[in-house]
Design an enzyme around this catalytic site. Structure first.
Site, PDB file in Angstrom:
ATOM      1  N   ARG A  28      24.610 -18.422 -36.226  1.00  0.00           N
ATOM      2  CA  ARG A  28      24.185 -17.919 -37.537  1.00  0.00           C
ATOM      3  C   ARG A  28      22.725 -17.518 -37.439  1.00  0.00           C
ATOM      4  O   ARG A  28      21.845 -18.370 -37.412  1.00  0.00           O
ATOM      5  CB  ARG A  28      24.334 -19.025 -38.579  1.00  0.00           C
ATOM      6  N   ARG A  87      20.135 -18.473 -45.049  1.00  0.00           N
ATOM      7  CA  ARG A  87      19.261 -18.943 -46.121  1.00  0.00           C
ATOM      8  C   ARG A  87      17.831 -19.226 -45.712  1.00  0.00           C
ATOM      9  O   ARG A  87      16.976 -19.414 -46.566  1.00  0.00           O
ATOM     10  CB  ARG A  87      19.892 -20.195 -46.759  1.00  0.00           C
ATOM     11  N   ARG A 100      21.379 -12.046 -51.452  1.00  0.00           N
ATOM     12  CA  ARG A 100      22.510 -12.899 -51.799  1.00  0.00           C
ATOM     13  C   ARG A 100      22.499 -13.290 -53.274  1.00  0.00           C
ATOM     14  O   ARG A 100      23.499 -13.765 -53.802  1.00  0.00           O
ATOM     15  CB  ARG A 100      22.421 -14.132 -50.888  1.00  0.00           C
ATOM     16  N   ASP A 157      32.143 -14.933 -42.272  1.00  0.00           N
ATOM     17  CA  ASP A 157      32.263 -16.363 -41.990  1.00  0.00           C
ATOM     18  C   ASP A 157      33.592 -16.604 -41.305  1.00  0.00           C
ATOM     19  O   ASP A 157      34.516 -15.792 -41.431  1.00  0.00           O
ATOM     20  CB  ASP A 157      32.185 -17.199 -43.278  1.00  0.00           C
ATOM     21  N   TYR A 205      39.126 -27.997 -40.757  1.00  0.00           N
ATOM     22  CA  TYR A 205      38.776 -27.818 -42.174  1.00  0.00           C
ATOM     23  C   TYR A 205      40.031 -27.748 -43.046  1.00  0.00           C
ATOM     24  O   TYR A 205      40.047 -28.255 -44.163  1.00  0.00           O
ATOM     25  CB  TYR A 205      37.973 -26.534 -42.373  1.00  0.00           C
TER      26      TYR A 205
HETATM   27  O1  1CP Z   1      24.279 -14.757 -38.294  1.00  0.00           O
HETATM   28  C1  1CP Z   1      25.147 -14.560 -39.135  1.00  0.00           C
HETATM   29  O2  1CP Z   1      24.889 -14.330 -40.273  1.00  0.00           O
HETATM   30  C2  1CP Z   1      26.575 -14.541 -38.642  1.00  0.00           C
HETATM   31  C3  1CP Z   1      27.563 -14.929 -39.654  1.00  0.00           C
HETATM   32  C4  1CP Z   1      28.074 -16.365 -39.644  1.00  0.00           C
HETATM   33  C5  1CP Z   1      28.718 -17.064 -38.614  1.00  0.00           C
HETATM   34  C6  1CP Z   1      28.907 -16.635 -37.167  1.00  0.00           C
HETATM   35  C7  1CP Z   1      28.094 -17.213 -40.793  1.00  0.00           C
HETATM   36  C8  1CP Z   1      27.512 -16.872 -42.108  1.00  0.00           C
HETATM   37  N1  1CP Z   1      28.802 -18.346 -40.486  1.00  0.00           N
HETATM   38  C9  1CP Z   1      29.185 -18.295 -39.163  1.00  0.00           C
HETATM   39  C10 1CP Z   1      29.973 -19.253 -38.413  1.00  0.00           C
HETATM   40  C11 1CP Z   1      30.417 -20.530 -39.028  1.00  0.00           C
HETATM   41  N2  1CP Z   1      30.643 -20.838 -40.347  1.00  0.00           N
HETATM   42  C12 1CP Z   1      30.768 -21.666 -38.256  1.00  0.00           C
HETATM   43  C13 1CP Z   1      30.788 -21.703 -36.743  1.00  0.00           C
HETATM   44  C14 1CP Z   1      29.441 -21.798 -36.122  1.00  0.00           C
HETATM   45  C15 1CP Z   1      28.613 -23.012 -36.496  1.00  0.00           C
HETATM   46  O3  1CP Z   1      28.953 -24.115 -36.039  1.00  0.00           O
HETATM   47  O4  1CP Z   1      27.621 -22.827 -37.197  1.00  0.00           O
HETATM   48  C16 1CP Z   1      31.157 -22.675 -39.145  1.00  0.00           C
HETATM   49  C17 1CP Z   1      31.600 -24.082 -38.798  1.00  0.00           C
HETATM   50  C18 1CP Z   1      31.082 -22.153 -40.461  1.00  0.00           C
HETATM   51  C19 1CP Z   1      31.457 -22.841 -41.696  1.00  0.00           C
HETATM   52  C20 1CP Z   1      30.378 -22.738 -42.717  1.00  0.00           C
HETATM   53  N3  1CP Z   1      30.147 -21.630 -43.479  1.00  0.00           N
HETATM   54  C21 1CP Z   1      29.379 -23.679 -42.997  1.00  0.00           C
HETATM   55  C22 1CP Z   1      29.240 -25.004 -42.279  1.00  0.00           C
HETATM   56  C23 1CP Z   1      29.050 -26.231 -43.103  1.00  0.00           C
HETATM   57  C24 1CP Z   1      30.187 -27.199 -43.281  1.00  0.00           C
HETATM   58  O5  1CP Z   1      30.323 -27.710 -44.405  1.00  0.00           O
HETATM   59  O6  1CP Z   1      30.944 -27.517 -42.357  1.00  0.00           O
HETATM   60  C25 1CP Z   1      28.546 -23.111 -44.000  1.00  0.00           C
HETATM   61  C26 1CP Z   1      27.353 -23.726 -44.697  1.00  0.00           C
HETATM   62  C27 1CP Z   1      29.054 -21.819 -44.279  1.00  0.00           C
HETATM   63  C28 1CP Z   1      28.499 -20.791 -45.205  1.00  0.00           C
HETATM   64  C29 1CP Z   1      27.744 -19.694 -44.504  1.00  0.00           C
HETATM   65  N4  1CP Z   1      28.273 -18.910 -43.496  1.00  0.00           N
HETATM   66  C30 1CP Z   1      27.337 -17.955 -43.100  1.00  0.00           C
HETATM   67  C31 1CP Z   1      26.163 -18.139 -43.928  1.00  0.00           C
HETATM   68  C32 1CP Z   1      24.928 -17.263 -43.877  1.00  0.00           C
HETATM   69  C33 1CP Z   1      26.434 -19.226 -44.784  1.00  0.00           C
HETATM   70  C34 1CP Z   1      25.528 -19.753 -45.879  1.00  0.00           C
HETATM   71  C35 1CP Z   1      26.101 -19.233 -47.151  1.00  0.00           C
HETATM   72  C36 1CP Z   1      25.155 -18.960 -48.278  1.00  0.00           C
HETATM   73  O7  1CP Z   1      24.526 -17.889 -48.322  1.00  0.00           O
HETATM   74  O8  1CP Z   1      25.154 -19.798 -49.181  1.00  0.00           O
END
Ligand code: 1CP
Length: 321
Positions: free
Chosen positions: A2, A6, A15, A51, A127
């Site tokens: 990522r 944020r 966003r 995501d 999940y």
């Molecule tokens: O750089 C990028 O923006 C790429 C996009 C990207 C990717 C590759 C996002 C955007 N998420 C992911 C992968 C992702 N999402 C994974 C695998 C990699 C890792 O381990 O980080 C996982 C497990 C998720 C699940 C997820 N989505 C979480 C994890 C928290 C949990 O409770 O387990 C979260 C917080 C999200 C939301 C999310 N996804 C991406 C963003 C920028 C966000 C934040 C959302 C927001 O703006 O509120």
């Protein structure tokens, strides 16, 4: 990893006023979010803004982000698994491929490669069974030990979905695809061999897009590095806890490496970030190839200055220290 998100004020502005899933479906905003780290930080590759749960919405699963994924009806029975569909991705989430096509147009003139990605079947299953993120995923692990066939059936379905989803991303312009197995590191080697490795092998074999390398990331996977090599992935993205030199020794000529600075180390002073970047690059020298990256995604409290120092240190790698 990522790299959008944020920790960037410009992302929070883009966003504002929409939910996260709306943002993923909004082609203009998603293209802009993908490009922000390129324009603002100077990173040398773009990763699709989306995501891992986006394709799951097309399977008939009701979910929301608060801010991590929350599943309305956790999938814990054979009936619940059989109610899931494996949709045609281009029909169920067309905007993902529209975003990729638009990004390829934007990036072609800048010579920036575009990465697509998917969640690995085990992490998606974790999940879906648990219902949300968790520290130990004990509900999912209970299913693994008490009803292993049920979990295997769910994993097969998700593997099928993931192969189609990644193929469609490559067809829409992704030049490499990364598979994120964030929770597979929770398993011991025996369970990993039975439930995780076959999903990676199947995806690596069936993806069948030699022009687009497959990158595999397993979070907290130091104890399964050799099994990651067995998967057949072209590149292994190494978690920040792993020793890069050890990964290079295990991967040999079979896979290239990516990684692996601890994202929290971006809080260190710039000269300490530079020292760590140089140490990672030196340890990776015996590897078949190495892409410098973080060892997990940026956290919301990541200092932007630290990310800039990381990029600057990476770009100075060819110069003497
Ligand atoms: O750089 C990028 O923006 C790429 C996009 C990207 C990717 C590759 C996002 C955007 N998420 C992911 C992968 C992702 N999402 C994974 C695998 C990699 C890792 O381990 O980080 C996982 C497990 C998720 C699940 C997820 N989505 C979480 C994890 C928290 C949990 O409770 O387990 C979260 C917080 C999200 C939301 C999310 N996804 C991406 C963003 C920028 C966000 C934040 C959302 C927001 O703006 O509120």
């Amino acid at each position: 990893m990522r790299q959008a998100g944020r920790y960037l004020p410009e992302y929070r502005k883009l966003r504002s006023g929409v939910s996260f899933l709306e943002m993923c479906r909004d082609v203009e905003r998603a293209v802009a979010a993908t490009l922000q780290p390129i324009d603002l930080l100077g990173v040398e590759a773009a990763i699709l803004f989306s995501d891992i749960f986006v394709p799951v919405t097309g399977m008939g699963v009701e979910l929301d982000f608060r801010p991590g994924p929350v599943v309305a009806h956790p999938v814990r029975s054979l009936d619940a698994i059989r109610a899931l569909r494996v949709p045609d991705p281009v029909e169920s989430v067309p905007y993902v491929f529209e975003i990729l096509r638009r990004l390829r147009e934007e990036l072609a003139s800048r010579e920036i490669p575009l990465l697509g990605f998917a969640g690995a079947p085990f992490t998606l299953a974790a999940y879906l069974v648990e219902g949300s993120g968790s520290k130990s995923f004990s509900v999912m692990k209970r299913m693994l030990y008490s009803e292993p066939r049920l979990l295997s059936e769910l994993l097969e379905l998700l593997t099928e979905m993931t192969v189609g989803y990644l193929r469609a991303q490559v067809d829409a312009g992704a030049e490499a695809v990364q598979l994120f197995d964030t929770w597979a590191g929770l398993l011991d080697r025996e369970a990993y061999r039975r439930f995780v490795l076959p999903t990676h092998e199947s995806i690596a074999k069936r993806l069948d897009r030699p022009e687009a390398p497959l990158v595999l990331y397993v979070n907290d996977g130091a104890h399964v590095l050799d099994l990651m090599v067995e998967s057949g992935a072209d590149m292994l993205s190494i978690d920040w806890r792993c020793e890069m030199g050890e990964a290079a020794r295990l991967a040999g000529r079979r896979a290239s490496l990516q990684g692996n600075l601890d994202p929290c180390a971006l809080a260190a002073p710039p000269d300490e970030i530079e020292r760590r970047v140089r140490a990672i690059a030196a340890a990776a020298r015996p590897a078949r190839g190495h892409v410098l990256n973080l060892g997990h995604g940026c956290l919301p409290d990541t200092p932007v200055e630290g990310v800039r120092a990381f990029v600057a240190a990476a770009k100075r790698l060819g110069e003497p220290s």
